[in-house]
Each structure stands twice: as C-alpha cells, then as structure tokens.
Design an enzyme around this catalytic site. Structure first.
Site, PDB file in Angstrom:
ATOM      1  N   TRP A 110      -3.905  -1.432  -1.168  1.00 33.09           N
ATOM      2  CA  TRP A 110      -3.869  -2.649  -1.983  1.00 33.09           C
ATOM      3  C   TRP A 110      -4.251  -3.745  -1.007  1.00 33.09           C
ATOM      4  O   TRP A 110      -3.457  -4.150  -0.169  1.00 33.09           O
ATOM      5  CB  TRP A 110      -2.471  -2.850  -2.538  1.00 33.09           C
ATOM      6  CG  TRP A 110      -2.269  -4.119  -3.303  1.00 33.09           C
ATOM      7  CD1 TRP A 110      -1.702  -5.279  -2.851  1.00 33.09           C
ATOM      8  CD2 TRP A 110      -2.599  -4.365  -4.671  1.00 33.09           C
ATOM      9  NE1 TRP A 110      -1.671  -6.216  -3.845  1.00 33.09           N
ATOM     10  CE2 TRP A 110      -2.210  -5.688  -4.968  1.00 33.09           C
ATOM     11  CE3 TRP A 110      -3.189  -3.593  -5.669  1.00 33.09           C
ATOM     12  CZ2 TRP A 110      -2.392  -6.259  -6.221  1.00 33.09           C
ATOM     13  CZ3 TRP A 110      -3.363  -4.177  -6.915  1.00 33.09           C
ATOM     14  CH2 TRP A 110      -2.961  -5.476  -7.196  1.00 33.09           C
ATOM     15  N   LYS A 120       9.491 -14.369 -21.905  1.00 30.85           N
ATOM     16  CA  LYS A 120       9.969 -13.018 -21.577  1.00 30.85           C
ATOM     17  C   LYS A 120      10.727 -12.445 -22.775  1.00 30.85           C
ATOM     18  O   LYS A 120      10.565 -11.280 -23.133  1.00 30.85           O
ATOM     19  CB  LYS A 120      10.904 -13.031 -20.352  1.00 30.85           C
ATOM     20  CG  LYS A 120      10.239 -13.222 -19.008  1.00 30.85           C
ATOM     21  CD  LYS A 120       9.475 -12.049 -18.488  1.00 30.85           C
ATOM     22  CE  LYS A 120       8.032 -12.029 -18.742  1.00 30.85           C
ATOM     23  NZ  LYS A 120       7.055 -12.968 -18.488  1.00 30.85           N
ATOM     24  N   CYS A 174       0.884  -1.167   0.000  1.00 24.87           N
ATOM     25  CA  CYS A 174       0.000   0.000   0.000  1.00 24.87           C
ATOM     26  C   CYS A 174       0.923   1.219   0.000  1.00 24.87           C
ATOM     27  O   CYS A 174       2.129   1.086   0.168  1.00 24.87           O
ATOM     28  CB  CYS A 174      -0.836   0.067   1.273  1.00 24.87           C
ATOM     29  SG  CYS A 174      -1.881  -1.367   1.509  1.00 24.87           S
ATOM     30  N   ASN A 227       1.050  -0.275   6.062  1.00 28.53           N
ATOM     31  CA  ASN A 227       1.388  -0.977   4.824  1.00 28.53           C
ATOM     32  C   ASN A 227       2.084  -2.265   5.218  1.00 28.53           C
ATOM     33  O   ASN A 227       3.062  -2.224   5.962  1.00 28.53           O
ATOM     34  CB  ASN A 227       2.329  -0.079   4.005  1.00 28.53           C
ATOM     35  CG  ASN A 227       3.086  -0.845   2.941  1.00 28.53           C
ATOM     36  OD1 ASN A 227       2.572  -1.791   2.374  1.00 28.53           O
ATOM     37  ND2 ASN A 227       4.310  -0.436   2.685  1.00 28.53           N
ATOM     38  N   GLY A 228       1.559  -3.407   4.782  1.00 24.18           N
ATOM     39  CA  GLY A 228       2.198  -4.669   5.139  1.00 24.18           C
ATOM     40  C   GLY A 228       1.225  -5.568   5.872  1.00 24.18           C
ATOM     41  O   GLY A 228       0.011  -5.417   5.751  1.00 24.18           O
ATOM     42  N   GLU A 250       8.255 -11.516 -25.656  1.00 24.49           N
ATOM     43  CA  GLU A 250       7.326 -10.422 -25.347  1.00 24.49           C
ATOM     44  C   GLU A 250       7.955  -9.052 -25.544  1.00 24.49           C
ATOM     45  O   GLU A 250       7.312  -8.144 -26.043  1.00 24.49           O
ATOM     46  CB  GLU A 250       6.897 -10.498 -23.880  1.00 24.49           C
ATOM     47  CG  GLU A 250       5.848 -11.511 -23.553  1.00 24.49           C
ATOM     48  CD  GLU A 250       5.514 -11.492 -22.075  1.00 24.49           C
ATOM     49  OE1 GLU A 250       4.354 -11.300 -21.735  1.00 24.49           O
ATOM     50  OE2 GLU A 250       6.432 -11.684 -21.231  1.00 24.49           O
ATOM     51  N   GLU A 265       9.205 -19.945 -19.474  1.00 26.23           N
ATOM     52  CA  GLU A 265       8.982 -18.573 -19.025  1.00 26.23           C
ATOM     53  C   GLU A 265      10.111 -17.654 -19.515  1.00 26.23           C
ATOM     54  O   GLU A 265       9.869 -16.511 -19.919  1.00 26.23           O
ATOM     55  CB  GLU A 265       8.849 -18.535 -17.490  1.00 26.23           C
ATOM     56  CG  GLU A 265       8.687 -17.161 -16.865  1.00 26.23           C
ATOM     57  CD  GLU A 265       7.501 -16.347 -17.381  1.00 26.23           C
ATOM     58  OE1 GLU A 265       6.660 -16.875 -18.106  1.00 26.23           O
ATOM     59  OE2 GLU A 265       7.447 -15.144 -17.068  1.00 26.23           O
ATOM     60  N   HIS A 269      14.113 -33.842 -32.330  1.00 28.20           N
ATOM     61  CA  HIS A 269      13.004 -34.383 -33.118  1.00 28.20           C
ATOM     62  C   HIS A 269      12.432 -33.361 -34.089  1.00 28.20           C
ATOM     63  O   HIS A 269      11.257 -33.425 -34.424  1.00 28.20           O
ATOM     64  CB  HIS A 269      11.919 -34.941 -32.191  1.00 28.20           C
ATOM     65  CG  HIS A 269      12.394 -36.095 -31.368  1.00 28.20           C
ATOM     66  ND1 HIS A 269      12.734 -37.307 -31.919  1.00 28.20           N
ATOM     67  CD2 HIS A 269      12.647 -36.200 -30.036  1.00 28.20           C
ATOM     68  CE1 HIS A 269      13.147 -38.129 -30.962  1.00 28.20           C
ATOM     69  NE2 HIS A 269      13.112 -37.477 -29.804  1.00 28.20           N
ATOM     70  N   LYS A 310      -1.825  -5.991 -20.388  1.00 24.98           N
ATOM     71  CA  LYS A 310      -1.524  -6.533 -19.057  1.00 24.98           C
ATOM     72  C   LYS A 310      -2.563  -7.562 -18.644  1.00 24.98           C
ATOM     73  O   LYS A 310      -2.236  -8.584 -18.057  1.00 24.98           O
ATOM     74  CB  LYS A 310      -1.491  -5.375 -18.043  1.00 24.98           C
ATOM     75  CG  LYS A 310      -1.097  -5.779 -16.642  1.00 24.98           C
ATOM     76  CD  LYS A 310       0.380  -6.069 -16.568  1.00 24.98           C
ATOM     77  CE  LYS A 310       0.774  -6.734 -15.268  1.00 24.98           C
ATOM     78  NZ  LYS A 310       1.992  -7.552 -15.427  1.00 24.98           N
ATOM     79  N   ARG A 357       1.305   1.642  -5.899  1.00 20.03           N
ATOM     80  CA  ARG A 357       1.399   0.659  -4.818  1.00 20.03           C
ATOM     81  C   ARG A 357       0.037   0.092  -4.430  1.00 20.03           C
ATOM     82  O   ARG A 357      -0.053  -0.793  -3.561  1.00 20.03           O
ATOM     83  CB  ARG A 357       2.042   1.293  -3.580  1.00 20.03           C
ATOM     84  CG  ARG A 357       3.439   1.837  -3.829  1.00 20.03           C
ATOM     85  CD  ARG A 357       3.973   2.492  -2.582  1.00 20.03           C
ATOM     86  NE  ARG A 357       4.177   1.531  -1.526  1.00 20.03           N
ATOM     87  CZ  ARG A 357       5.252   0.772  -1.375  1.00 20.03           C
ATOM     88  NH1 ARG A 357       6.240   0.870  -2.242  1.00 20.03           N
ATOM     89  NH2 ARG A 357       5.342  -0.076  -0.386  1.00 20.03           N
TER      90      ARG A 357
HETATM   91  C1  G6P Z   1      -1.699 -11.327 -20.495  1.00 22.21           C
HETATM   92  C2  G6P Z   1      -0.402 -10.738 -19.984  1.00 22.21           C
HETATM   93  C3  G6P Z   1       0.514 -11.844 -19.472  1.00 22.21           C
HETATM   94  C4  G6P Z   1      -0.203 -12.675 -18.437  1.00 22.21           C
HETATM   95  C5  G6P Z   1      -1.509 -13.240 -18.974  1.00 22.21           C
HETATM   96  C6  G6P Z   1      -2.348 -13.880 -17.886  1.00 22.21           C
HETATM   97  O1  G6P Z   1      -1.455 -12.021 -21.656  1.00 22.21           O
HETATM   98  O2  G6P Z   1       0.256 -10.002 -20.990  1.00 22.21           O
HETATM   99  O3  G6P Z   1       1.669 -11.276 -18.889  1.00 22.21           O
HETATM  100  O4  G6P Z   1       0.629 -13.716 -18.018  1.00 22.21           O
HETATM  101  O5  G6P Z   1      -2.300 -12.187 -19.527  1.00 22.21           O
HETATM  102  O6  G6P Z   1      -2.716 -12.888 -16.979  1.00 22.21           O
HETATM  103  P1  G6P Z   1      -3.217 -13.178 -15.519  1.00 22.21           P
HETATM  104  O7  G6P Z   1      -3.636 -11.849 -14.966  1.00 22.21           O
HETATM  105  O8  G6P Z   1      -4.383 -14.124 -15.650  1.00 22.21           O
HETATM  106  O9  G6P Z   1      -2.104 -13.806 -14.763  1.00 22.21           O
END
Ligand code: G6P
Length: 608
Positions: free
Chosen positions: A74, A485, A2, A100-101, A488, A481, A504, A603, A27
């Site tokens: 938050w 990254k 927060c 916060n925390g 993306e 992953e 293969h 996002k 935050r």
């Molecule tokens: C979008 C974002 C990804 C994320 C995915 C799932 O594609 O760009 O970064 O992993 O959604 O999002 P979520 O909020 O369900 O983890």
C-alpha cells in the site's frame, strides 16, 4: 499499511508466502513480491498490480527454496510500480527486506548512503533498510539488522533475509504489527494472524521494540537492545472469517478500533521537535501562504464532513475565509475561484467522479490544488499540486471511519504548516497544537474504552425511526458525520443541524422519546447549546449529550451522557466522533443489518 510475510521450513516457500499475502491483501494491493533463497542466492520476483499478477509469474516460472519473505504493498513513498514493489535488495543482491510503515529519516539516510556511493533502484523509504543492513553486515544477520535499525527512525515492521545465511530470517517490530506462527518444524512471520491461522494456531505476538531471529529450529525473541524475551504462545480459536476481521464481527468495527494506529501513521515523521511540521509532499511557492486570500474545500459524503471541520480549524487558526462546497454542486456552479486561492480536495479513494470534476475546475481557474487522500497514485493525487496522504490503510467497510479520522488529523497538520508559513500562528500556539496532536492516538484509545457504555445506549436507540444530531461550530461538523453514520448503516432517518436552527422548523418533528444527540465540547457556545438541549427536552425528547469527562454540569440537563476524554476544544472532533461511530454500529447491529455493505451504497462512487 502493507502486508508482510516470512517463512522458514521444509516446504517450498513461494506458494506459502503468496497464500499468506492473499490473506493480507486487505492491507494493500498495489504491488506484491517475494524473495526466496534457493540455498545459494536470493531470487526476487515482484510486480505492480494485484497479487494475482505475481502468482501468475510464479506459476509460469516457479522458484524453489524453503525460506523467503513476501510483501503486498500500500504505497506511501513512491507510486505503485514494479521497481517500488518490495522486496528491496542491497546492490549485491545478497540481502533482501520487506517493510511495512514509514522510515522518517529516509531522506537523510539516502543522502548519507548516496555520498558513500550507493545507488537506489526505487523511490521508496524502505530500500534504505536493505542498504543499511548490508553496510552493517559482518556475518551475522541478527546483529546487522539490530545495528541498521538503530540508524532508522519511524513506525514500521521489517523482515530481512540473506543468501549468506540461508534458512535464517530476522524481523523487527517498531510499532507496526508483527506476529510469529510456530508450526511443526516450520516458522511463519506475518503482519497479522489471518495470514497464517490456517497453518498454525500457536501464535507469538512480537511487541514493540523487539527483534526476532527465525530459523527452522524456532523463533528467538529479544528486545532490540539484546535482552532475551520469554513470550507465552497464544492459542487462537477464531474461525477464518473472524480472523480476517481481527476477531471483530465486521470490518467497520475493526476499522473503528484501528484508529489509534491509523492516526499514529498519519502523524509519523510529520511532527518535528517543538512547533515544526514536515509535510513531505506539500510545496507551496514562496509567499503563497501569506498572500492566500481564500481556501476552497470540496468533497462528498464523509470527506465533506471532514471539510466542515477543516473550515472551522483553518478560519480559526489562519484567519482566511474558507468555503466548503459539495463537489457535485461546485462543478456546475460558476464559482468565484481565483488564482491565488488554494483548493483542498478531500477524498479517501481519490477517485470520486464529482470530486475530481470539481478539482479540475478549480485548477482551470488558476487555484492551487491540494489533495487530502488515502490512496497513493489515485487520479486525484496525480492531478494535485500538493499532496497530503492520510495513511489510513485500506478501508473495507463502506461506512468510513478510520479514513475520516485520518483526514481530520491531516487537516490539523495542514493548518499548522500553513499557519506557520503565513505567520498566523506563533511558535507557542503551534507548539501547543503539536503537543495536542501527539496525544491523539492515546485519546482515541481512551474513547474506545467506553465502548460498552455506548453499546448499552444503542439498545435504547434501536427501536426508533428518527434521530437528530445537533451542535455548534466544530460540534455541528461532528453532528453531521455522526448522523450520516447512523443513516448509512442503521437506516434510521437521521438529521443533523446547527443547534440554533432546530427551533426554526425541525423542532416540530420532535415528540416524546425522539432521540436527540447534542454534541457539547465547545466552551464558547456551551451555554447556548444547553438552551437548545432544554428546548428539545421540553418537548419530551430523549436527550443524549456528548461531553468531556470533566463536565460536571451536563448530567443536570441531559437524560444520558456519553463521555469523551478532555482535549483542547479545537481537537474535540477527534474523540467526539468515536462514540458516534460506535453508536451507529451498535444500532445497526441491533437491527440486524449488513453493516459492511449497506443497501444502495458503494465505497467509491466513480460515476456522476
Ligand atoms: C461514497 C462512500 C462514502 C464516501 C464518499 C466519498 O459515497 O459511500 O463513504 O464518504 O463516497 O468518497 P471519497 O473516496 O471521495 O472520500
């Protein structure tokens, strides 16, 4: 996570607090509030929703007073609502706190205070602090806060004010960040420098375990046990945009660096002494864990990759079959989800449309639904039977880093809880895992310490158009992953696959200089993966191995080696992903891309 603020000085506090909170909205932003002392009493205004609602309330009905505290929330304990918004007061309304925390022992404290007649107005852990300070108060806010804090356990920052001592604010740092800004006849308190940088560049950082006593005459710093502390002021030279990103050029890099703190928050209050784990919002019916016959994991994107790690961990520790399914596939299948199974839906936002649809389907079929999510009160969290909040705090960069990391840690916690209840994990094995989890914030810090080496490596990578990431078991999950990254944000074509699969088909694409990242942390398959590395090396690929510090073999095989701190193999995904996040970041930076907002991506994908 927060944002908290405090102000003492000659000016009206409320507009200064709201302005600072606006700069701390990164935050958290599910509710906000202020408490200002008008010289006689404390006036509290708070509202669910974005800060603009609070600002509108204050515009319509301003409050005067030149000392006050503020908060942008938050949610962690208690859904976003007016009554859970901070500040919280004691029953007399004479003491107000923002926090916060997490207060780990808040349930015990609530029971203790309740037995003495206290009535609570919220579901938060924070409110107990207002009651504690009030109970300890005998005319000195500093001493009352010190005594109150001695009764609370957790990782947090706290700011307290009282109408009994107008113009005085006391603040404490227990792990969560807190800074003091010294102006001309005025003092500011904030969670982070950007909130106050436009007011003053003279910043005093409060360290862990310190308490600060703020009046218009300045800020007196002490350790929590009362020793005076002299702290040099920092002269901050960042511009405003840099400050918002904590001095980093992009939110993504800031969030990569926030991972030790984020993981600390994920773990706070959940690891008990010895081998026990406490997941406050996971309540399996008696016998459920023992009779569990299958676990389904569903998610999209990075969250799905966290699910791949969970599959290995759950199957290994719980000895139960685990199926990982893309949510957008699962929702249109006729999956054999049965009552008695557990479905784990993983989603940072808790709003991804496909993940929600798959979660509804699992529930319809009688499966118990557990959500691993970062957003309290999200649609997924309201749908689930059990909840594991990851507590990463708001993640701004589209490419997920700290949210993924905290998902991993949440999954280990879940495996521990299920493993103990199921009888699949004996006390010694659980204690070993608990001990390993406790080291993770430090391990991530160490992995981040190799940033310069990764940056140099990235320079050699940036000119390529294709890359491959391979590994086996948990290393394969990490490779997936790491490769995502890279795609993306750098827009390199990148593929990940199990190390044994390369030969293969995909091996046909490996030519001279093609970068191939080989993740090599799993002892059981180490030699086999070395063979895969040799196969691409024979085709003149540029081989980059990711291996433990104490791996003395690897330099004989790979062209380049990225080192990570040694951890038990089961925990390796945690340090392994750090250099791969950094690698993607620096390749994208070298290619001059818009790192925080990559093309075509969002996002949170709330449409099919
Ligand atoms: C979008 C974002 C990804 C994320 C995915 C799932 O594609 O760009 O970064 O992993 O959604 O999002 P979520 O909020 O369900 O983890």
């Amino acid at each position: 996570m927060c944002g908290i603020m405090g102000y003492v000085g000659p000016r009206d506090a409320a507009p200064i607090l709201v302005d600072g909170l606006r700069r701390l909205e990164y935050r958290g932003y599910d509710s906000a509030g202020v408490a200002v002392c008008d010289g006689r009493s404390l006036v509290v205004r708070k509202a669910e929703g974005k800060l603009s609602r609070l600002a509108d309330m204050l515009d319509a009905d301003p409050i005067g007073g030149s000392a006050g505290i503020g908060h942008t929330r938050w949610a962690t304990h208690g859904a976003p609502s007016d009554h859970n918004a901070h500040p919280h007061t004691d029953p007399s309304g004479e003491i107000a706190v923002v926090h916060n925390g997490i207060i780990e022992n808040f349930i015990a404290l609530k029971e203790e205070l309740g037995a003495a007649g206290a009535v609570f107005a919220s579901e938060t852990d924070s409110e107990v602090l207002a009651h504690l300070v009030a109970q300890e108060y005998d005319g000195d806010l500093l001493e009352a806060t010190r005594r109150a804090v001695a009764r609370a356990k957790g990782a947090y920052a706290l700011v307290v004010t009282s109408s009994r001592e107008p113009g005085r604010i006391v603040a404490v740092r227990m792990i969560s960040p807190l800074v003091v800004g010294l102006g001309d006849g005025e003092v500011f308190l904030a969670s982070d420098i950007p909130a106050i940088l436009h007011r003053t560049r003279d910043i005093m950082v409060v360290d862990n375990g310190e308490i600060v006593d703020v009046t218009v005459d300045g800020a007196r710093l002490q350790t929590i046990d009362g020793r005076a502390v002299e702290r040099d002021l920092l002269q901050i030279t960042w511009d405003a945009a840099q400050a918002e990103r904590g001095g980093h050029p992009h939110f993504m890099l800031k969030e990569i660096h926030e991972q030790p703190q984020a993981v600390t928050e994920t773990l706070t209050g959940r690891l008990l002494d010895g081998d026990e784990v406490l997941l406050e919002e996971v309540h399996f019916p008696p016998g459920f864990a023992r009779s569990l016959d299958r676990i389904w994991i569903t998610a999209c994107g990075t969250a799905l990759h966290a699910g791949l790690v969970a599959k290995e961990v759950f199957e290994g520790l719980l000895r139960v079959p685990v199926e990982v399914a893309y949510a957008h596939e699962l929702r249109y299948r006729d999956p054999l989800i049965t009552p008695g199974s557990l479905t784990v839906a993983i989603s940072q936002s808790g709003e991804t449309a496909d993940t929600l649809a798959a979660a509804y389907l699992a529930k319809e079929r009688g499966s118990r639904l557990l959500a691993v999510t970062n957003v309290v009160g999200s649609t997924l969290s309201r749908t689930a039977d059990d909840l594991l909040y990851t507590r990463a705090g708001p993640e701004i960069a589209v490419a997920s880093t700290k949210a993924y990391m905290t998902m991993l840690v949440g999954e280990y916690l879940l495996a521990l809880a299920l493993g103990r209840e199921r009888g699949a994990l004996d006390s010694a094995a659980a204690a070993h895992l608990v001990a390993g989890l406790r080291t993770l914030p430090r391990v991530i810090e160490e992995a981040l310490g190799r940033e310069d080496e990764v940056r140099v490596l990235a320079e050699g990578f940036a000119g390529h158009e294709d890359a491959y990431f391979i590994g086996r078991g948990l290393d394969y999950a990490v490779a997936m992953e790491g490769s995502l990254k890279m795609k993306e944000i750098s827009y390199l074509h990148s593929e990940a696959m199990p190390a044994g699969e390369l030969k293969h088909g995909t091996l046909a694409l490996v030519t001279e200089g093609t970068p191939v990242v080989v993740v090599l942390t799993q002892t059981a398959t180490y030699d086999k993966t070395i063979s895969a590395l040799q196969e691409v090396k024979a085709r003149h690929a540029l081989t980059i191995a990711l291996a433990y510090d104490d791996d003395t073999e690897i330099a004989k095989h790979a062209d380049r080696v990225i080192r990570i701190p040694r951890v038990p193999d089961l925990l390796a995904p945690v340090p392994s992903i750090v250099p791969l996040q950094l690698l993607a970041y620096y390749v994208a930076a070298a290619r001059g891309h818009d790192i925080d907002q990559p093309r075509n991506l969002a996002k949170s994908v709330t449409v099919e």
